[in-house]
Scaffold this active site. Structure first.
Site, short mmCIF file in Angstrom:
data_model
loop_
_atom_site.label_atom_id
_atom_site.label_comp_id
_atom_site.label_asym_id
_atom_site.label_seq_id
_atom_site.Cartn_x
_atom_site.Cartn_y
_atom_site.Cartn_z
NE ARG A 81 34.94 56.06 40.73
CZ ARG A 81 35.41 54.82 40.79
NH1 ARG A 81 34.68 53.80 40.36
NH2 ARG A 81 36.60 54.57 41.28
CE LYS A 183 36.89 54.62 45.30
NZ LYS A 183 36.17 53.33 45.41
CD GLU A 219 28.69 49.43 45.93
OE1 GLU A 219 29.81 49.09 45.48
OE2 GLU A 219 28.29 50.61 45.89
C1 LIG Z 1 35.81 52.14 44.77
C2 LIG Z 1 34.58 51.36 44.98
C3 LIG Z 1 34.25 50.26 44.16
C4 LIG Z 1 35.16 49.73 43.09
O1 LIG Z 1 35.37 50.64 42.04
P1 LIG Z 1 36.60 50.46 41.04
O2 LIG Z 1 36.53 51.68 40.20
O3 LIG Z 1 36.37 49.23 40.27
O4 LIG Z 1 37.82 50.38 41.88
C5 LIG Z 1 33.04 49.62 44.39
N1 LIG Z 1 32.21 50.00 45.37
C6 LIG Z 1 32.50 51.04 46.19
C7 LIG Z 1 31.55 51.40 47.26
C8 LIG Z 1 33.69 51.75 46.01
O5 LIG Z 1 33.97 52.78 46.83
#
Ligand SMILES: *Cc1c(COP(=O)(O)O)cnc(C)c1O
Length: 343
Positions: A81, A183, A219
């Site tokens: 990722r 991210k 989300e």
């Molecule tokens: C990090 C993150 C998540 C959760 O991802 P995981 O890999 O399960 O920790 C969900 N939404 C956003 C916007 C994120 O930055």
């Protein structure tokens, strides 16, 4: 072997640990990388990260299993990722094998800070990268840091798991065809106002809608949604190009199908159909699943049948199964658990 920390009362804040990993990118290549005790970064005031937010991060955990091993959960997916994040921000990808090596080395070097089994606490790992050379005309930096530090964090649910109340936000977290799926620090910078405002109004989190039509569920600021249908046979997770692909959510969907015999649907979810679900949860590394009891939508309330007292029945099964896999109590699918061995 453990440091003197009260794991039960430890919060989610930065605690400096002795070692972190640093690799520098210069003249078109990453150097060999090293562990260092130095937590300070010295760089130009004009660094790409400081001027134009050229930075991305990851988050994962190391913990002690029932049989005393120190492990991480699917760190290869964090590595992949982060490569996607780097590409989208015009940063040089940090190779996966080196990312995993950095995870192993930092955890091993700080192994006294990995909380014991059963404490509920974990060692949170924060890999991140950023443009460090001077940039004033808008373009990618020429030099970068990849870094990974560790900080112990306490149990996410202190005093039991309590459902939270969220609101449908009037702010957006991502643009259509923007950076919602990576991210990037910038996604978080722009969510700060929305979360401070939500807290001021008594809500725990924001539910963001799709930025183009504001009719579909995306989300929250840092976790993906998971819904359970009324017949408790199906898990539904919203699909959109501007949702960050949560590793926890993807793992829970696998667990739902392969361990619990549930059906899984990954599809666009309309806000107006949310009231038809029986349970709702937020998934991410920090909490695994945080149950949502209530959603406030401009004067209307959606109260899930699972209520405000406890986690819904199916959500609880998912939570117990995934945390059981992480803690070594339930056999894991191949490749999910990476043991940290003596370096
Ligand atoms: C990090 C993150 C998540 C959760 O991802 P995981 O890999 O399960 O920790 C969900 N939404 C956003 C916007 C994120 O930055």
């Amino acid at each position: 072997m453990s440091v003197n920390i009260d794991w039960a009362t430890l919060g989610f804040g930065y605690v400096k640990t002795p070692y972190r990993y640093v690799s520098l990118y210069k003249n078109g290549k990453w150097d060999n990388g090293t562990l260092t005790g130095d937590d300070k970064i010295v760089m130009t005031e004009c660094a790409g990260v400081l001027q134009y937010a050229q930075t991305a991060f990851e988050g994962l955990k190391a913990y002690t299993t029932e049989d005393g091993k120190i492990v991480t959960f699917r760190p290869d997916l964090n590595a992949e990722r982060m490569i996607e994040s780097a590409k989208r921000l015009e940063m040089p990808p940090f190779p996966s094998d080196r990312f995993l090596e950095a995870v192993d080395r930092v955890v091993y070097a700080n192994r006294e800070y990995v909380p014991p089994y059963g404490s509920g606490a974990t060692l949170y790992l924060r890999p991140f990268m950023f443009g460090s050379s001077a940039v004033i005309g808008v373009k990618p930096a020429m030099e970068y840091h990849f870094r990974l530090f560790a900080t112990p964090v306490g149990p996410y649910f202190k005093g039991g798991i309590k459902p939270i109340t969220i609101r449908v936000s009037d702010f957006d977290r991502a643009a259509p065809r923007g950076t919602g799926h990576i991210k990037a620090g910038l996604n978080y910078a722009m969510s700060l106002h929305a979360i401070v405002n939500a807290h001021e109004q008594g809500f725990d989190e924001n539910m963001y809608l799709d930025p183009a039509t504001r009719t579909y569920v995306e989300e929250t600021g840092g976790a993906n949604f998971i819904f359970v249908t009324r017949d408790k046979k199906t898990i539904v997770t919203p699909k959109s190009d501007s949702i960050l692909p949560s590793i926890t959510r993807r793992s829970l969907c696998y667990v739902a199908e392969k361990y619990l015999g549930l059906k899984v649907e990954h599809r666009p979810v309309k806000l107006e159909e949310v009231a038809e679900f029986a349970e709702c949860g937020l998934c991410g590394t920090a909490a695994v699943i945080s149950p949502v009891g209530k959603i406030y939508d401009h004067g209307k309330e959606i109260v899930f049948p699972s209520g405000m007292d406890s986690m819904g029945e199916t959500t609880k099964k998912l939570y117990d199964t995934l945390t059981g896999i992480q803690m070594g109590k339930i056999p894991a699918p191949d490749g999910w658990i990476r043991e940290i061995k003596c370096q």
